[in-house]
Design an enzyme around this catalytic site. Sequence first.
Site, PDB file in Angstrom:
ATOM      1  N   LEU B 227       0.819  -1.220   0.000  1.00 36.85           N
ATOM      2  CA  LEU B 227       0.000   0.000   0.000  1.00 36.85           C
ATOM      3  C   LEU B 227       0.852   1.270   0.000  1.00 36.85           C
ATOM      4  O   LEU B 227       0.472   2.286  -0.571  1.00 36.85           O
ATOM      5  CB  LEU B 227      -0.952   0.000   1.196  1.00 36.85           C
ATOM      6  CG  LEU B 227      -2.189  -0.899   1.026  1.00 36.85           C
ATOM      7  CD1 LEU B 227      -3.048  -0.863   2.283  1.00 36.85           C
ATOM      8  CD2 LEU B 227      -3.017  -0.494  -0.191  1.00 36.85           C
ATOM      9  N   CYS B 228       2.032   1.213   0.669  1.00 32.23           N
ATOM     10  CA  CYS B 228       2.845   2.427   0.723  1.00 32.23           C
ATOM     11  C   CYS B 228       3.392   2.794  -0.657  1.00 32.23           C
ATOM     12  O   CYS B 228       3.556   3.970  -0.974  1.00 32.23           O
ATOM     13  CB  CYS B 228       3.974   2.283   1.743  1.00 32.23           C
ATOM     14  SG  CYS B 228       5.099   0.942   1.375  1.00 32.23           S
ATOM     15  N   THR B 229       3.648   1.771  -1.487  1.00 36.16           N
ATOM     16  CA  THR B 229       4.070   2.067  -2.865  1.00 36.16           C
ATOM     17  C   THR B 229       2.946   2.782  -3.610  1.00 36.16           C
ATOM     18  O   THR B 229       3.169   3.794  -4.276  1.00 36.16           O
ATOM     19  CB  THR B 229       4.433   0.765  -3.609  1.00 36.16           C
ATOM     20  OG1 THR B 229       5.553   0.168  -2.976  1.00 36.16           O
ATOM     21  CG2 THR B 229       4.777   1.039  -5.063  1.00 36.16           C
TER      22      THR B 229
END
Lengths: 523, 466
Positions: B227-229
Amino acid sequence: MAEPKTKYDRQLRIWGEQGQAALEKASVCLLNCGPTGSETLKNLVLGGIGSITVVDGSKVDVGDLGNNFMVDESSVGESKAKCVCTFLQELNAAVKARFIDEYPEKLIEMKPSFFSEFTLVVATQLPERSMVNLDRICRDANVMLVFARSYGLTGVVRLSVKEHTVIESKPDHFLDDLRLNNPWLELKRFSESIDMNVPDPVAHKHIPYVVILIKMAEEWAKSHNGSLPSTREEKKEFKDLLKSKMIGLDEDNYKEAVDASFKLFAPRGINSNLRQILDDNCAEVDSRSSDFWVLVAALKEFIFNEGGGEAPVEGSIPDMTSSTEHYVSLQKIYQAKAEADILVMELRVRNILKKIGRDPDSISKMTIKSFCKNARKLTVCRYRLVGEEFSSPSLPELQKYLTDEDYSMAVGFYILLRAVDRFAANLNSFPGQFDGEMDEDVSRLKSITVGLLTELGCNSSILTEDLINEMCRFGAAELHAVAAFIGGIASQEVIKLITKQFVPICGTFIFNGIDHKSQILCL
Amino acid sequence: MHTDIEIVEAEQTSIDCTMADSTANSRTRDLDKLLLRPGHLIGPNFEPGPELRDDLQEYAKVLVIGAGGLGCELLKDLALSGFKNLEVIDMDRIEITNLNRQFLFRLEDVGKPKAEVAAKRVMERVSGVNIVPHFCRIEDKDLDFYSDFNIIALGLDSVEARSYINSVACSFLEYDSEDKPREETIKPMVDGGTEGFKGHARVIIPGVTPCFECTIWLFPPQVKFPLCTLAETPRTAAHCIEYAHLIKWDEVHNGKAFDPDNPEHMQWVYTEALKRAELFGIPGVTYSLTQGVVKNIIPAIASTNAIISAACTLETLKIASGCSKTLSNYMSYNGVEGVHVKVTEFVRDKDCLVCGSGVLIELDASVTLKKFINLLEDHPNLHLSKASVTHQGKNLYMQAPPVLEEMTRSNLTRPLFDLMGQVARDTVHVTGMMSKNDKKMSGLRKLRVVFKGVDGVADMDSAGSA
């Protein structure tokens, strides 16, 4: 009416709009519409082939109802070609379907010019003599040819084209074209602009591995007389050096750099496959050369001049851990280099075309672009005439297959499929076709097989009795499941030939329905 | 459809060899060669003759799971390979994008249940074949339904569904005192799968060859983007699409669920993905790619489905008749570069929870059914919640449907020992939700229950006592 694009969505994702357009332009002729032929065409009609012509002179009999889905009870006594054609038309209204109620053997003998109107001919269940004749006809008329045959639990698919060249071979796995061991100026400068010792840990773990490897390679080269790691110890040492630069355990970019370091160790320059194509006689072009070979000639010049031993840069990079900014910049650098290479290639192509007396604009920019992008993956397939293969197969290969356990059953079937045709030519029926003559047929087939092997110069004791017995048991049966398998392979190869994408079978595919150890034999 | 070709009549030459024997003019003309004649490379128990052919037609029952790309082919192939009693189960309805390969369906069938149309079409063309369609989920059928078939052919596209059917087929398996599988309890499966030009066909003989779960590593879990990407460092078109689909949609639509089959929803994701891509200078977002990423579309073509289904059918025929050796036990197919067919003999996982002799559970005779069910949830190897329990075909407790739940509810407070007829040890089947890799899926497990202190079994090793 639904949008045809939607209907073909799942295959457009494989061969794209261009591949689909090629299919929709193609006209395919099928010889004999038993289950093997019918199933081949079914797969092509579903995919939206342009037109089909079904040639078969037989009438549907009750036996056909047991192995062919495209005939039913109401068809008994009718023309088989007509019934099969009617069913196929139901599958896809966009396909032009027609039939000819005639035996293929007659067309081959009496009207060879018939075949020249087609893009491709699929010839099923033909005996050897007709195969050899048809092959010569299609070769002369420059028509692509696919032979397919089901026989008991075995079968065969063999293509025949003088030359088939592929730009978009789309291999599953291919080394990314990153030039880590040979970076050009812009790529080097970009790498230099990034500080590996940046104190911010977030920035540190978002340096793309391409940059890490280029910088570290340079550092290594400085202390190793300009060379890169080559021995196992050096490679290990280099990887340890990479690991030592990590400042946190969660730095995926460094892990990726270690995993991708083999891309740095790879040799510079072009692969042996491309080398072989460049060295091909056809790369010496004249006015009769195909576009493909003109492009190869230009590529050859490029590699020896601007390329400095390398093919044009492909221009795309794989996803990797990176900040968006660095990644997008890298992408642009690779793209810019690819475009510059394309421009150089274009100039060379236009010059060559002029030199050989052709319109310099006769090869489109789009084709040149695609050629450059795929330059490392070009493929050329050439096929012997089946008659030549039958009369003088490559003996060393044949010997190799006969003694290799993985191939023994497949090569056994290959020989036996030829032997049953000789049997039929002499005795007017296939071995085991009629009940009650099994024992005689087994010994007859055995002596024919021994004769054939001796003629070819092989040790005749090499084929097992078991396989000869099985071949007689098959009695030329065309089992539906085997026909569906062979038809599936045949239609797949037709698609590759017509779309000019992927790599077709270069040799003879032998289906082994006993233990599924099917093989390709290159004879 | 007419030909204007003029063919000069050739002189009558030798007999036309491509024509088959006209004297054996019967529907089983070709199949008889394989089924009626003795062979040299055959399976064990092959007894050639007309009885074999007739028994196959009369008694063999094959269940086809899935009426999609593989299922359509399987039904046709089986119907033309000597099988007359077929059933097919599929929960889906026909879509336009099926038509490039699912040859039993026409444009006017779009929206109809696949199983029903497929069964009808094959029965129309192959007389004498009976195909019973089931328009439902595989979990909707009980064990009795599945136990009725001799062979199960799988034409599926999901790991979860394969895993479920595998656990069902393996649940029938019993071992004798020497730990050998009892032949009559083996429910063979053939399994096919395709993706583009690639595919596999395999034979699963529970207790003999590895089951789906023994080699689950062949199907690695799908890689999801972190998700952080998506939120912070998008790099590819797919990252932008998944951002719009997984993050932005929820932010904007407070609570409204995303429906991948709603074109307006898809259009919204596409537009948002495009905006994000422009913002970051990322190329490549198209509507087609958006659909591909969001729906996880696997490219599919007619030829590969035909090849894999044909291999599966051939193996089904061999298992049922012994007319040739069977595939041992996994064939992978790749048609991208030439044709590569590779056969691998995988081995069983001795400790497999699914095809092994069953997880051993040691209990006190006083343990109630309710306590037993709770225990399954905490069991280190099972993690099975909301369990329904059956014993010898009898429902001890069913979570659903409500009628059955009510009927069996009173059993919960009774000791399992009594409910199982006070035997010292026996097998029970439990179905419920299992959690695996943070994912919930329905599953079935076979448990060997042993009651302590009864019949002198206290010294047994306990693999899973609470």
